[in-house]
Design a protein around this motif. Structure first.
Motif, mmCIF file in Angstrom:
data_model
loop_
_atom_site.group_PDB
_atom_site.id
_atom_site.type_symbol
_atom_site.label_atom_id
_atom_site.label_comp_id
_atom_site.label_asym_id
_atom_site.label_seq_id
_atom_site.Cartn_x
_atom_site.Cartn_y
_atom_site.Cartn_z
ATOM 1 N N VAL A 17 12.847 0.698 -10.505
ATOM 2 C CA VAL A 17 13.648 -0.532 -10.491
ATOM 3 C C VAL A 17 13.342 -1.351 -9.241
ATOM 4 C CG1 VAL A 17 16.000 -1.448 -10.395
ATOM 5 C CG2 VAL A 17 15.483 0.513 -11.869
ATOM 6 N N LEU A 18 13.211 -0.672 -8.121
ATOM 7 C CA LEU A 18 13.014 -1.353 -6.841
ATOM 8 C C LEU A 18 11.652 -2.019 -6.711
ATOM 9 C CD1 LEU A 18 14.107 -1.961 -4.014
ATOM 10 C CD2 LEU A 18 13.240 0.269 -3.289
ATOM 11 N N MET A 19 10.599 -1.353 -7.148
ATOM 12 C CA MET A 19 9.246 -1.880 -6.955
ATOM 13 C C MET A 19 9.058 -3.273 -7.561
ATOM 14 S SD MET A 19 5.461 -0.232 -7.564
ATOM 15 C CE MET A 19 6.119 0.830 -8.777
ATOM 16 N N PRO A 20 9.426 -3.523 -8.821
ATOM 17 C CA PRO A 20 9.241 -4.882 -9.359
ATOM 18 C C PRO A 20 10.067 -5.931 -8.614
ATOM 19 C CG PRO A 20 9.838 -3.346 -11.115
ATOM 20 C CD PRO A 20 9.901 -2.600 -9.826
ATOM 21 N N LEU A 21 11.227 -5.534 -8.121
ATOM 22 C CA LEU A 21 12.045 -6.478 -7.353
ATOM 23 C C LEU A 21 11.348 -6.872 -6.061
ATOM 24 C CD1 LEU A 21 15.564 -4.840 -7.816
ATOM 25 C CD2 LEU A 21 14.668 -6.867 -8.984
ATOM 26 N N LEU A 22 10.751 -5.892 -5.389
ATOM 27 C CA LEU A 22 10.017 -6.181 -4.152
ATOM 28 C C LEU A 22 8.810 -7.071 -4.423
ATOM 29 C CD1 LEU A 22 10.118 -2.618 -2.553
ATOM 30 C CD2 LEU A 22 11.372 -4.648 -1.776
ATOM 31 N N LEU A 23 8.074 -6.776 -5.479
ATOM 32 C CA LEU A 23 6.904 -7.580 -5.837
ATOM 33 C C LEU A 23 7.303 -9.005 -6.203
ATOM 34 C CD1 LEU A 23 4.930 -4.957 -7.926
ATOM 35 C CD2 LEU A 23 4.294 -5.844 -5.673
ATOM 36 N N ASP A 24 8.353 -9.140 -6.995
ATOM 37 C CA ASP A 24 8.819 -10.467 -7.410
ATOM 38 C C ASP A 24 9.317 -11.291 -6.225
ATOM 39 O OD1 ASP A 24 8.134 -9.868 -9.996
ATOM 40 O OD2 ASP A 24 10.194 -9.472 -10.657
ATOM 41 N N ALA A 25 9.778 -10.602 -5.180
ATOM 42 C CA ALA A 25 10.225 -11.290 -3.965
ATOM 43 C C ALA A 25 9.048 -11.680 -3.075
ATOM 44 C CB ALA A 25 11.204 -10.403 -3.191
ATOM 45 N N GLY A 26 7.823 -11.275 -3.469
ATOM 46 C CA GLY A 26 6.630 -11.666 -2.728
ATOM 47 C C GLY A 26 6.177 -10.683 -1.677
ATOM 48 N N HIS A 27 6.759 -9.501 -1.652
ATOM 49 C CA HIS A 27 6.370 -8.505 -0.655
ATOM 50 C C HIS A 27 5.110 -7.759 -1.086
ATOM 51 C CE1 HIS A 27 10.055 -9.276 1.433
ATOM 52 N NE2 HIS A 27 10.778 -8.965 0.356
ATOM 53 N N ASP A 28 4.377 -7.245 -0.096
ATOM 54 C CA ASP A 28 3.238 -6.365 -0.346
ATOM 55 C C ASP A 28 3.789 -4.945 -0.404
ATOM 56 O OD1 ASP A 28 1.340 -8.423 -0.206
ATOM 57 O OD2 ASP A 28 1.293 -8.288 1.974
ATOM 58 N N VAL A 29 3.472 -4.218 -1.462
ATOM 59 C CA VAL A 29 4.029 -2.887 -1.648
ATOM 60 C C VAL A 29 2.913 -1.850 -1.707
ATOM 61 C CG1 VAL A 29 5.433 -1.424 -3.152
ATOM 62 C CG2 VAL A 29 5.998 -3.854 -2.901
ATOM 63 N N ALA A 30 3.077 -0.796 -0.912
ATOM 64 C CA ALA A 30 2.195 0.365 -0.964
ATOM 65 C C ALA A 30 3.047 1.553 -1.386
ATOM 66 C CB ALA A 30 1.559 0.628 0.399
ATOM 67 N N VAL A 31 2.522 2.362 -2.307
ATOM 68 C CA VAL A 31 3.278 3.499 -2.821
ATOM 69 C C VAL A 31 2.522 4.795 -2.591
ATOM 70 C CG1 VAL A 31 4.474 2.126 -4.557
ATOM 71 C CG2 VAL A 31 2.360 3.264 -5.171
ATOM 72 N N LEU A 32 3.273 5.857 -2.405
ATOM 73 C CA LEU A 32 2.721 7.192 -2.251
ATOM 74 C C LEU A 32 2.906 7.926 -3.576
ATOM 75 C CD1 LEU A 32 1.576 9.271 -0.173
ATOM 76 C CD2 LEU A 32 3.940 10.013 0.155
ATOM 77 N N VAL A 33 1.804 8.425 -4.145
ATOM 78 C CA VAL A 33 1.856 9.065 -5.461
ATOM 79 C C VAL A 33 1.029 10.348 -5.423
ATOM 80 C CG1 VAL A 33 1.377 8.761 -7.917
ATOM 81 C CG2 VAL A 33 2.045 6.804 -6.552
ATOM 82 N N ARG A 34 1.612 11.433 -5.918
ATOM 83 C CA ARG A 34 0.888 12.710 -5.930
ATOM 84 C C ARG A 34 -0.273 12.700 -6.916
ATOM 85 N NH1 ARG A 34 6.315 16.092 -5.841
ATOM 86 N NH2 ARG A 34 6.601 14.657 -7.534
ATOM 87 N N LYS A 35 -0.082 12.083 -8.076
ATOM 88 C CA LYS A 35 -1.116 12.064 -9.112
ATOM 89 C C LYS A 35 -1.366 10.620 -9.557
ATOM 90 C CE LYS A 35 0.265 16.625 -10.664
ATOM 91 N NZ LYS A 35 0.796 17.438 -11.766
#
Length: 66
Positions: A17-35
Motif C-alpha cells: 500500500v505504501l510503495m505506490p503512495l510514495l511513488l505517486d508523491a514523486g519520491h524515489d523508492v528503493a526496496v530490499l527484496v530477498r527474491k
C-alpha cells in the motif's frame, strides 16, 4: 521536494500500500527484496537483493537515502 526512500517489507501488506503512495508523491523508492526474481515492481523502483541480515545489501539500500 522528492525524497529518496529506503523501504523494507515492500512485498508485505503495508509495503504494497505504501510503495505506490510514495511513488505517486514523486519520491524515489528503493526496496530490499530477498527474491527479486519473484516480484514485479513498478519500473520506477530500485530493487536491492538481500535480507535484513545482509549488511552489504542494507548499505546499498540506504545509500543516499533520506
Amino acid at each position: 521536494m522528492p525524497l529518496r526512500i529506503a523501504l523494507t517489507g515492500a512485498t508485505g501488506f503495508v509495503g504494497k500500500v505504501l510503495m505506490p503512495l510514495l511513488l505517486d508523491a514523486g519520491h524515489d523508492v528503493a526496496v530490499l527484496v530477498r527474491k527479486p526474481d519473484q516480484v514485479n515492481f513498478d519500473k520506477r523502483v530500485s530493487v536491492v537483493a538481500g535480507g535484513l541480515n545482509d549488511a552489504s545489501a542494507l548499505n546499498q539500500l540506504t545509500k543516499n537515502a533520506d
